[in-house]
Design a protein around this motif. Structure first.
Motif, PDB file in Angstrom:
ATOM      1  N   LEU A 110     -31.800   1.914   8.438  1.00  0.00           N
ATOM      2  CA  LEU A 110     -33.251   2.086   8.134  1.00  0.00           C
ATOM      3  C   LEU A 110     -33.743   2.500   7.205  1.00  0.00           C
ATOM      4  O   LEU A 110     -32.865   3.391   6.388  1.00  0.00           O
ATOM      5  N   SER A 111     -34.762   2.213   6.350  1.00  0.00           N
ATOM      6  CA  SER A 111     -35.128   2.701   5.342  1.00  0.00           C
ATOM      7  C   SER A 111     -36.202   3.903   5.591  1.00  0.00           C
ATOM      8  O   SER A 111     -36.569   4.170   6.877  1.00  0.00           O
ATOM      9  N   ALA A 112     -36.571   4.699   4.585  1.00  0.00           N
ATOM     10  CA  ALA A 112     -37.387   6.018   4.607  1.00  0.00           C
ATOM     11  C   ALA A 112     -38.792   5.619   5.369  1.00  0.00           C
ATOM     12  O   ALA A 112     -39.161   6.193   6.280  1.00  0.00           O
ATOM     13  N   HIS A 113     -39.284   4.441   4.937  1.00  0.00           N
ATOM     14  CA  HIS A 113     -40.350   3.877   5.606  1.00  0.00           C
ATOM     15  C   HIS A 113     -40.208   3.763   7.178  1.00  0.00           C
ATOM     16  O   HIS A 113     -41.193   3.984   7.868  1.00  0.00           O
ATOM     17  N   GLU A 114     -39.235   3.032   7.450  1.00  0.00           N
ATOM     18  CA  GLU A 114     -39.017   2.434   8.880  1.00  0.00           C
ATOM     19  C   GLU A 114     -38.659   3.893   9.791  1.00  0.00           C
ATOM     20  O   GLU A 114     -39.289   4.045  10.898  1.00  0.00           O
ATOM     21  N   VAL A 115     -38.181   4.949   9.243  1.00  0.00           N
ATOM     22  CA  VAL A 115     -37.896   5.912   9.804  1.00  0.00           C
ATOM     23  C   VAL A 115     -39.093   6.986  10.018  1.00  0.00           C
ATOM     24  O   VAL A 115     -39.508   7.350  11.236  1.00  0.00           O
ATOM     25  N   ALA A 116     -40.077   6.844   8.951  1.00  0.00           N
ATOM     26  CA  ALA A 116     -41.274   7.537   8.976  1.00  0.00           C
ATOM     27  C   ALA A 116     -41.970   6.814  10.182  1.00  0.00           C
ATOM     28  O   ALA A 116     -42.894   7.597  10.981  1.00  0.00           O
ATOM     29  N   ALA A 117     -42.014   5.666  10.311  1.00  0.00           N
ATOM     30  CA  ALA A 117     -42.963   4.810  11.257  1.00  0.00           C
ATOM     31  C   ALA A 117     -42.353   5.116  12.703  1.00  0.00           C
ATOM     32  O   ALA A 117     -43.341   5.215  13.375  1.00  0.00           O
ATOM     33  N   GLU A 118     -40.981   5.360  12.830  1.00  0.00           N
ATOM     34  CA  GLU A 118     -40.600   5.612  14.082  1.00  0.00           C
ATOM     35  C   GLU A 118     -40.812   7.204  14.639  1.00  0.00           C
ATOM     36  O   GLU A 118     -40.935   7.289  16.005  1.00  0.00           O
ATOM     37  N   THR A 119     -40.907   7.982  13.590  1.00  0.00           N
ATOM     38  CA  THR A 119     -40.878   9.499  13.795  1.00  0.00           C
ATOM     39  C   THR A 119     -42.239  10.064  13.782  1.00  0.00           C
ATOM     40  O   THR A 119     -42.703  11.094  14.505  1.00  0.00           O
ATOM     41  N   GLY A 120     -43.176   9.196  13.226  1.00  0.00           N
ATOM     42  CA  GLY A 120     -44.675   9.787  12.872  1.00  0.00           C
ATOM     43  C   GLY A 120     -44.824  10.844  11.802  1.00  0.00           C
ATOM     44  O   GLY A 120     -45.876  11.363  11.611  1.00  0.00           O
ATOM     45  N   LEU A 121     -43.677  10.845  11.055  1.00  0.00           N
ATOM     46  CA  LEU A 121     -43.720  11.806   9.739  1.00  0.00           C
ATOM     47  C   LEU A 121     -44.165  11.023   8.569  1.00  0.00           C
ATOM     48  O   LEU A 121     -44.308   9.729   8.721  1.00  0.00           O
ATOM     49  N   SER A 122     -44.543  11.735   7.634  1.00  0.00           N
ATOM     50  CA  SER A 122     -44.787  10.941   6.397  1.00  0.00           C
ATOM     51  C   SER A 122     -43.487  10.602   5.717  1.00  0.00           C
ATOM     52  O   SER A 122     -42.409  10.903   5.757  1.00  0.00           O
ATOM     53  N   ARG A 123     -43.730   9.525   4.746  1.00  0.00           N
ATOM     54  CA  ARG A 123     -42.577   8.949   4.186  1.00  0.00           C
ATOM     55  C   ARG A 123     -41.717   9.728   3.359  1.00  0.00           C
ATOM     56  O   ARG A 123     -40.755   9.900   3.164  1.00  0.00           O
ATOM     57  N   SER A 124     -42.628  10.986   2.544  1.00  0.00           N
ATOM     58  CA  SER A 124     -42.082  11.955   1.618  1.00  0.00           C
ATOM     59  C   SER A 124     -41.128  12.766   2.636  1.00  0.00           C
ATOM     60  O   SER A 124     -40.125  13.060   2.067  1.00  0.00           O
ATOM     61  N   THR A 125     -41.628  13.326   3.747  1.00  0.00           N
ATOM     62  CA  THR A 125     -41.133  14.046   4.666  1.00  0.00           C
ATOM     63  C   THR A 125     -39.697  13.663   5.119  1.00  0.00           C
ATOM     64  O   THR A 125     -38.593  13.952   4.975  1.00  0.00           O
ATOM     65  N   ALA A 126     -39.877  12.188   5.596  1.00  0.00           N
ATOM     66  CA  ALA A 126     -38.634  11.402   6.042  1.00  0.00           C
ATOM     67  C   ALA A 126     -37.576  11.192   4.760  1.00  0.00           C
ATOM     68  O   ALA A 126     -36.395  11.385   5.066  1.00  0.00           O
ATOM     69  N   GLN A 127     -37.991  11.119   3.685  1.00  0.00           N
ATOM     70  CA  GLN A 127     -37.145  10.938   2.585  1.00  0.00           C
ATOM     71  C   GLN A 127     -36.334  12.357   2.281  1.00  0.00           C
ATOM     72  O   GLN A 127     -35.044  12.259   1.952  1.00  0.00           O
ATOM     73  N   ARG A 128     -37.193  13.277   2.480  1.00  0.00           N
ATOM     74  CA  ARG A 128     -36.523  14.639   2.153  1.00  0.00           C
ATOM     75  C   ARG A 128     -35.452  15.035   3.269  1.00  0.00           C
ATOM     76  O   ARG A 128     -34.322  15.370   3.075  1.00  0.00           O
ATOM     77  N   TYR A 129     -35.600  14.816   4.413  1.00  0.00           N
ATOM     78  CA  TYR A 129     -34.767  15.048   5.421  1.00  0.00           C
ATOM     79  C   TYR A 129     -33.498  13.798   5.280  1.00  0.00           C
ATOM     80  O   TYR A 129     -32.405  14.327   5.708  1.00  0.00           O
ATOM     81  N   LEU A 130     -33.761  12.507   4.992  1.00  0.00           N
ATOM     82  CA  LEU A 130     -32.814  11.775   5.022  1.00  0.00           C
ATOM     83  C   LEU A 130     -31.774  11.784   3.528  1.00  0.00           C
ATOM     84  O   LEU A 130     -30.396  11.911   4.006  1.00  0.00           O
TER      85      LEU A 130
END
Length: 230
Positions: free
Chosen positions: A180-200
């Protein structure tokens, strides 16, 4: 054992919170609810000592639920666990008798501190209650049982990262059948893309995710993340 009702509209978050409760000695999850109506019906059936309550529910707010519980004579204890951090909501929670207010995202250590202080409160009330009348010393002891020290940061997590958010992202990647991309993870979790990228980025550096690059015809390659089985 202290029986806990976990209330959160997000099924994943409710499951994570329930797992946290199960890790604290003396506590067990009696039920989960994902709406105010479900939660109220569970409280009405009895057998619940403590409600871990989200404020943002699909049919009512958490505080509206607490108000209805009190109107119906249910004195079940409540700890708010929510992203709502405005002063008005916090003050209203206090006035309705919430014993603690934990702002999302939080760590397991922070939740355990609140649960431990709640257990201490129950033990103190039980000891004092046997005497019938509480003097000032006993009253101070009851109120003092709820005091908590600041929870330490979770070991292994950078500053600003929380265990629930980390667990949520891991859950999404673990269940995915493709990277999954950061954009897809953000969509699945409800997080912002920047937050998802930081955790990933942190999880990839820690060896829990595998990073691959997907090249298109033009532009920068897309970063894709896949779960790495331990």
């Amino acid at each position: 054992m202290i029986d806990v009702l976990v209330v959160d509209d997000d099924f994943r978050v409710a499951e994570i919170n329930a797992k946290y409760v199960g890790k604290v000695p003396g506590f067990r999850v009696a039920a989960r609810a994902h709406s105010a109506a479900q939660a109220l019906a569970t409280v009405q059936r009895g057998g619940v000592d403590l409600v871990l309550l989200d404020h943002y529910l699909p049919d009512q707010t958490g505080l509206e639920l607490v108000h209805r519980m009190r109107e119906q004579g249910h004195g079940t204890d409540v700890i708010m666990i929510t992203a709502a951090s405005d002063v008005t909501t916090v003050q209203t929670a206090m006035r309705l008798g919430a014993l603690h207010y934990l702002v999302k995202p939080f760590t397991f250590a922070a939740l355990r501190t609140r649960l431990d202080s709640y257990a201490a409160l129950r033990r103190t009330v039980d000891r004092v209650g046997g005497r019938g009348i509480a003097g000032q010393e006993q009253v101070d002891r009851i109120f003092g049982a709820l005091r908590t020290a600041p929870a330490p940061s979770s070991p292994g997590l950078p500053s600003g990262h929380s265990e629930p958010t980390t667990d949520l992202i891991c859950h999404v990647l673990h269940d995915a059948d493709h990277p999954l991309s950061a954009h897809e993870v953000a969509a699945e979790t409800g997080l912002s893309r920047s937050t998802a990228q930081r955790y990933l980025r942190h999880l990839e550096q820690a060896g829990r995710l595998r990073l691959s690059l997907k090249y298109g015809d033009t532009g920068r390659p897309e970063h894709l993340y896949a779960w790495v089985a331990p």
